[in-house]
Design a protein around this motif. Sequence first.
Motif, PDB file in Angstrom:
ATOM      1  N   GLU A 128       0.847  -1.197   0.000  1.00 32.39           N
ATOM      2  CA  GLU A 128       0.000   0.000   0.000  1.00 32.39           C
ATOM      3  C   GLU A 128       0.876   1.237   0.000  1.00 32.39           C
ATOM      4  N   GLY A 129       0.903   1.937  -1.118  1.00 31.86           N
ATOM      5  CA  GLY A 129       1.558   3.233  -1.149  1.00 31.86           C
ATOM      6  C   GLY A 129       3.056   3.161  -0.952  1.00 31.86           C
ATOM      7  N   GLU A 130       3.583   4.181  -0.258  1.00 31.37           N
ATOM      8  CA  GLU A 130       5.026   4.325  -0.226  1.00 31.37           C
ATOM      9  C   GLU A 130       5.682   3.660   0.972  1.00 31.37           C
ATOM     10  N   SER A 131       4.905   3.180   1.924  1.00 35.16           N
ATOM     11  CA  SER A 131       5.507   2.629   3.127  1.00 35.16           C
ATOM     12  C   SER A 131       4.758   1.394   3.572  1.00 35.16           C
ATOM     13  N   ASP A 132       5.482   0.409   4.103  1.00 36.99           N
ATOM     14  CA  ASP A 132       4.794  -0.726   4.716  1.00 36.99           C
ATOM     15  C   ASP A 132       5.057  -0.749   6.222  1.00 36.99           C
ATOM     16  N   VAL A 133       5.369   0.449   6.750  1.00 31.47           N
ATOM     17  CA  VAL A 133       5.520   0.598   8.195  1.00 31.47           C
ATOM     18  C   VAL A 133       4.277   1.346   8.672  1.00 31.47           C
ATOM     19  N   LEU A 134       3.635   0.827   9.705  1.00 28.35           N
ATOM     20  CA  LEU A 134       2.332   1.382  10.072  1.00 28.35           C
ATOM     21  C   LEU A 134       2.110   1.313  11.577  1.00 28.35           C
ATOM     22  N   LEU A 135       1.143   2.091  12.044  1.00 32.20           N
ATOM     23  CA  LEU A 135       0.713   1.965  13.437  1.00 32.20           C
ATOM     24  C   LEU A 135      -0.217   0.770  13.495  1.00 32.20           C
ATOM     25  N   ARG A 136       0.085  -0.183  14.351  1.00 29.53           N
ATOM     26  CA  ARG A 136      -0.709  -1.411  14.348  1.00 29.53           C
ATOM     27  C   ARG A 136      -2.185  -1.064  14.567  1.00 29.53           C
ATOM     28  N   THR A 137      -3.036  -1.766  13.829  1.00 28.69           N
ATOM     29  CA  THR A 137      -4.467  -1.482  13.899  1.00 28.69           C
ATOM     30  C   THR A 137      -5.165  -2.426  14.861  1.00 28.69           C
ATOM     31  N   HIS A 138      -4.421  -3.384  15.366  1.00 29.86           N
ATOM     32  CA  HIS A 138      -4.959  -4.304  16.373  1.00 29.86           C
ATOM     33  C   HIS A 138      -3.766  -4.921  17.098  1.00 29.86           C
ATOM     34  N   THR A 139      -4.028  -5.617  18.185  1.00 30.03           N
ATOM     35  CA  THR A 139      -2.931  -6.256  18.917  1.00 30.03           C
ATOM     36  C   THR A 139      -2.595  -7.620  18.331  1.00 30.03           C
ATOM     37  N   SER A 140      -3.323  -8.014  17.282  1.00 30.74           N
ATOM     38  CA  SER A 140      -3.103  -9.346  16.705  1.00 30.74           C
ATOM     39  C   SER A 140      -1.680  -9.601  16.191  1.00 30.74           C
ATOM     40  N   PRO A 141      -0.926  -8.567  15.709  1.00 24.66           N
ATOM     41  CA  PRO A 141       0.446  -8.884  15.311  1.00 24.66           C
ATOM     42  C   PRO A 141       1.270  -9.517  16.428  1.00 24.66           C
ATOM     43  N   VAL A 142       0.907  -9.250  17.676  1.00 32.49           N
ATOM     44  CA  VAL A 142       1.635  -9.886  18.787  1.00 32.49           C
ATOM     45  C   VAL A 142       1.512 -11.414  18.687  1.00 32.49           C
ATOM     46  N   GLN A 143       0.346 -11.879  18.205  1.00 29.10           N
ATOM     47  CA  GLN A 143       0.178 -13.321  17.975  1.00 29.10           C
ATOM     48  C   GLN A 143       1.315 -13.864  17.121  1.00 29.10           C
ATOM     49  N   VAL A 144       1.581 -13.139  16.024  1.00 26.19           N
ATOM     50  CA  VAL A 144       2.576 -13.626  15.071  1.00 26.19           C
ATOM     51  C   VAL A 144       3.962 -13.618  15.714  1.00 26.19           C
ATOM     52  N   HIS A 145       4.288 -12.518  16.407  1.00 20.31           N
ATOM     53  CA  HIS A 145       5.599 -12.456  17.072  1.00 20.31           C
ATOM     54  C   HIS A 145       5.755 -13.599  18.074  1.00 20.31           C
ATOM     55  N   VAL A 146       4.700 -13.854  18.839  1.00 23.91           N
ATOM     56  CA  VAL A 146       4.792 -14.911  19.858  1.00 23.91           C
ATOM     57  C   VAL A 146       4.990 -16.262  19.187  1.00 23.91           C
ATOM     58  N   MET A 147       4.218 -16.514  18.110  1.00 18.92           N
ATOM     59  CA  MET A 147       4.330 -17.825  17.462  1.00 18.92           C
ATOM     60  C   MET A 147       5.659 -17.988  16.737  1.00 18.92           C
ATOM     61  N   GLU A 148       6.248 -16.855  16.304  1.00 19.53           N
ATOM     62  CA  GLU A 148       7.580 -16.947  15.694  1.00 19.53           C
ATOM     63  C   GLU A 148       8.627 -17.283  16.745  1.00 19.53           C
ATOM     64  N   ALA A 149       8.414 -16.763  17.968  1.00 25.02           N
ATOM     65  CA  ALA A 149       9.460 -16.858  18.989  1.00 25.02           C
ATOM     66  C   ALA A 149       9.330 -18.102  19.848  1.00 25.02           C
ATOM     67  N   GLN A 150       8.167 -18.729  19.834  1.00 27.75           N
ATOM     68  CA  GLN A 150       7.875 -19.724  20.862  1.00 27.75           C
ATOM     69  C   GLN A 150       7.153 -20.904  20.244  1.00 27.75           C
ATOM     70  N   LYS A 151       7.509 -22.093  20.697  1.00 27.52           N
ATOM     71  CA  LYS A 151       6.799 -23.293  20.236  1.00 27.52           C
ATOM     72  C   LYS A 151       5.589 -23.519  21.139  1.00 27.52           C
ATOM     73  N   PRO A 152       4.540 -24.171  20.626  1.00 28.32           N
ATOM     74  CA  PRO A 152       3.411 -24.494  21.498  1.00 28.32           C
ATOM     75  C   PRO A 152       3.881 -25.410  22.638  1.00 28.32           C
ATOM     76  N   PRO A 153       3.223 -25.441  23.766  1.00 25.94           N
ATOM     77  CA  PRO A 153       1.950 -24.759  24.044  1.00 25.94           C
ATOM     78  C   PRO A 153       2.119 -23.245  24.228  1.00 25.94           C
ATOM     79  N   ILE A 154       1.202 -22.499  23.647  1.00 26.71           N
ATOM     80  CA  ILE A 154       1.214 -21.053  23.772  1.00 26.71           C
ATOM     81  C   ILE A 154      -0.096 -20.621  24.418  1.00 26.71           C
ATOM     82  N   TYR A 155       0.035 -19.916  25.522  1.00 22.25           N
ATOM     83  CA  TYR A 155      -1.143 -19.314  26.165  1.00 22.25           C
ATOM     84  C   TYR A 155      -0.743 -17.888  26.509  1.00 22.25           C
ATOM     85  N   VAL A 156      -1.116 -16.935  25.673  1.00 23.66           N
ATOM     86  CA  VAL A 156      -0.691 -15.563  25.940  1.00 23.66           C
ATOM     87  C   VAL A 156      -1.873 -14.592  25.871  1.00 23.66           C
ATOM     88  N   LEU A 157      -1.688 -13.509  26.622  1.00 22.10           N
ATOM     89  CA  LEU A 157      -2.621 -12.377  26.577  1.00 22.10           C
ATOM     90  C   LEU A 157      -1.766 -11.158  26.256  1.00 22.10           C
TER      91      LEU A 157
END
Lengths: 813, 353
Positions: free
Chosen positions: B174-203
Amino acid sequence: MRVSLKWLKDLVDVTMPVEDLCDRLDMTGTKVEAVHALGAMLEGVVIGRVLTKEQHPDADKLSYCSVDIGAAEPLKIVCGATNFEAGDRVPVACVGATLPGGLTIKRARLRGLESQGMMCSPTELGVGGDASGLLILPSTAPVGASYAEYAGLADTVLELEVTPNRPDCLSMLGVAREVAAVIGADFETPSGSPSESGEPASGAVRVVIADADLCSRYTARVIRGVKIGPSPDWLVERISAAGTRPVNNVVDVTNYVMYELGQPLHAFDLGKLATADGAATITVRPAAPGETIRTLDGQDRGLAGDTLLICDGSGPVALAGVMGGESTEVSDDTADILLESACFDPRSISRTSRRLGLISESSLRFERGVDPDLAARASDRAAALIAEVAGGVVAPGIVDAYPGEKPLPELTLRVDRVNTILGTALASADVVALLEPLGLGVVAADGALRVTVPSFRPDLEREIDLVEEVARLHGLENITSTRPGGRERIGGRTPSQRTRARIAATLRAAGLDEHIGYSFGDPADLARLSWDLASDETLVELINPMSEEQAVMRWTLVPSLLRAVSYNQRRGVPDVHLYEMGTAFLTAQGRKQPKERLMLAGALTGSWSRPGWNSPGGILDFFDGKGVLETVMEALHADRWQVRESVRGWLQPGRSADVIVAGDVVGWLGEAAPDVLDAFQVTGPVVLFEISVAALLKAAARASILYRDVPRFPAVTLDIALVVDEAVTAERVTSALRSAGGNLLESVRLFDVYRDAPGAPGDARRLPVGKKSLAFSLVYRAPDRTLADEDVRPAYDKLVRKVCGAVNGEVRS
Amino acid sequence: MTIIDDLRALETEALAAVEAASTSEALEATRVGYLGKKGSLTAILRGLGALSHEERPEVGRVSNEVRTAVESALEAKKAALDGAAREGRIAAEAVDVTLPGRRWPVGRQHVLHEIVDEIVEIFAGLGYQIAEGPEIELDYYNFTALNHPPDHPARALQDTFYVRDLSGDRAVVEGESDVLLRTHTSPVQVHVMEAQKPPIYVLAPGKVYRRDVADPSHLPQFTQIEGLVVDEGITFGDLKGTLEHFVHQMFGPERRVRLRPHFFPFTEPSAEVDVSCAICGGEGCRSCGGEGWLEILGCGMVDPNVFGHVGIDPERYTGFAFGMGAERIAGLKYGVPDLRLFVEGDTRFMHQF
Ligand SMILES: [Zn+2]
């Protein structure tokens, strides 16, 4: 999506009450956002019979009538219309009724006679364009009955929230199919084939698709000799209920079929398309550089390179799927129609409609995805209807270019997978029974199900998509609630999160309220604060900010706090103690993602509390801010920190200090500079501080706690007052005392600072000019015995000598 | 007059004087006057030496009696006077207990963080770790890895804040940048799953941003709480049971919960979660817009495509995710009519919670 219940009931057998239908739709994923009762506007409009009609005695153009509305007494009504006689049946708006135009009927006196209601014209009822006289009803119309009910205007419109994965539900057909599946009823697919005659369409139209990725199918039909005019009532009623205003019979049919089947259609005036050898060639292609088109709304539009166009031999005649062109628009004298029914690429349509700011019912449907299989059926249906309502002859055949035709996808659905994901115990037959009503072809094979997905459900691409269908039709309410077992799981806050919570709790115990401000920042605050960024620091700039004042991400929490202070002061709240823990953002050339630093900041102004009958309520100053920091540090057991006088643009010189942990400057505190107070419209003094939370966490982590004996023997306390130069800091004297104290010196506490009043006369002065006196309490203690004064005297004398030498002071006697 | 008569007279006089003393000072003077070194009884006793051998025992006995009597009278009187003095002092020190006490100001936690903490406590109790992530994200974490197709409308400049990219990259999406203010906390899901193997229980609680003009029901910045569970054998039933537990803890055991199927790009099946209205109990009333239910969160089973982006085998592991807004919950819990109150910093507002 607006759904007329009357229309829906033509397609599917709905017998349950509306509320139950809405609940069922809600619980299967199609949320009913609102229910509108159409015809409710005509509440209070009943059928009346004119009993007498007399000339109004004082007005030539008015008549005075007696009208039977089935009540005990006839109404007396003054009327200006002339097209009726006694005995006619007409709609009567009784006192209290509100008409579609917003007029509420009241008892009124007209030229001296009371009128108890109003007889209505079609325009006044919103049922037609004739305003010249009353709507005269057939003599069979039942006197006293509701007009809306009699005229069949009463309808219920459901406003459905259609999720992006369900383009099929943007049509009555799709909604009917969904409703039939979720309530277990039958539904009927509307269809129609025109009777064709004359020259075949293929002789009049050729279709060329330049890029099958942008247009998977384009069909054209030809209808000759239509007569453009207003649509019949049923058609007006249907498209009005769906939310579109009637235009003319041909355009209204294209809209009707779009609502009915979900296929956007466009009608060209065939006579206005450029032809060669008696045939028009329709080309579907992206715009060439510099091309323009004048759209139906009269706007000339420049076209970007990827805009998908419908062109004839002379150039663009429509923005594909978005809006038609003015030059080929259907008008009152149009005779021959080219009917377009096509399938365009959702992404292309979405880009064009957003870029041009043209969002139409057509573009919305193409954006979500239109079933390519529908194009020919919709064309047939529309051609038949046009012939019905506008006359004309449908040319034989349909010109159909379908380069994007694909076989229907087949998916495998494992029933045990369904149960694994949902936590259910469904049998294979249960799953089949849930899926088939949706129009899916389901065959059991090798312990799994082979599912053929019809073209109107493009959202069903994977096994998980079918699991979702099973879930919503089985009913989420029928899934048993459980909780995860979860071996090997570890929960809770991290040590850093716990320490941050302790910092915040300490600040609150110290009397500070927590503020949460915007993370946005105003670049003009750099000047307001006289804040210099370091040479390698750049503000984090937003490409699309909401306003100039929020054009960047904040690099400090101070403006957020100062604005909150100002907000409170302007509302008469003088005592404000705030802290905020939040992210500060900075970036640098060459960086992609900015640096995010968690900061703790505070602002104190006014008093801790209003002066009371027994408390003075002193004005907060530098040392209140410092006290807050000291309290936090003590709560963290962080004792290796200090402050050092500093110069910062936003702080008042001389009341400004850096906070230093382990040799690093990690924050600052001080009183806001007068210019800053002015710039933020704040009354001072305001004490500010800001400190890196990471540094606080580090300072806290350093303090490893080990038990020490609690003192068992009494201490000897000696006081000492030292006269030193003004320039000698308290910290310098304190550390001199500590280092000279010997091993019995347990603690050093400054308890008084004395200065002669400035400008005091010589005989009132107690100290030499330029000197101050600092008084300390020294506590000596031995771990193993009770000390006597004599035991500490030698150490004390040595301390006095050393300290006086070190700080160039003398003992004040 | 015998000496005994003198003693008895003196006794009478001394006892009267003791009785008459009205202050501790007067009593002390009386004591000194009779029993002090130069006191009158002392003087008589000193004269005993001049008495005859026969007189001595009798006079001695009487004088001791007198002395004892005077001393005990003095003692009794002293106790009486001390008691009276203490009572006097107590009376003088009485206060109006209804006067205000000396107060230390009470600092309040921001109501949004109070809500967040309450939710954190509930899920920490269920064995969830508390995770955090950056507020400025890459398109990949905010959209792509969460299964948003490239043309997803949420990416539009009119909905999402973009940040100037100073690295020299050009954005693909989208446009000139792919750096953005997160629109939800869901990206944390991705970071956690990248960093950690299941079992994952995070808030994961945190600030999120969307391009809305601030008005009573919108803010360009708000607070979300995201939950993610990835483990073997996680079912939709587990999601439902977890959220029911949460609602009962947060809003009370009498509240009912309903899940309505919905659509989110990164979960499937997805649902919106409603809580029965506290006022009407589900019947429908003015405060719930006649619905009987109030929507509080979105949830669903983690989409296999999301697992694909982070290399978790969707055949072995399943999971669920949910997200809710602290502002919405605070609004429901306390009836706050205007979201802007949350960011203005009015201390009179803050002290209500
Ligand atoms: Zn309610």
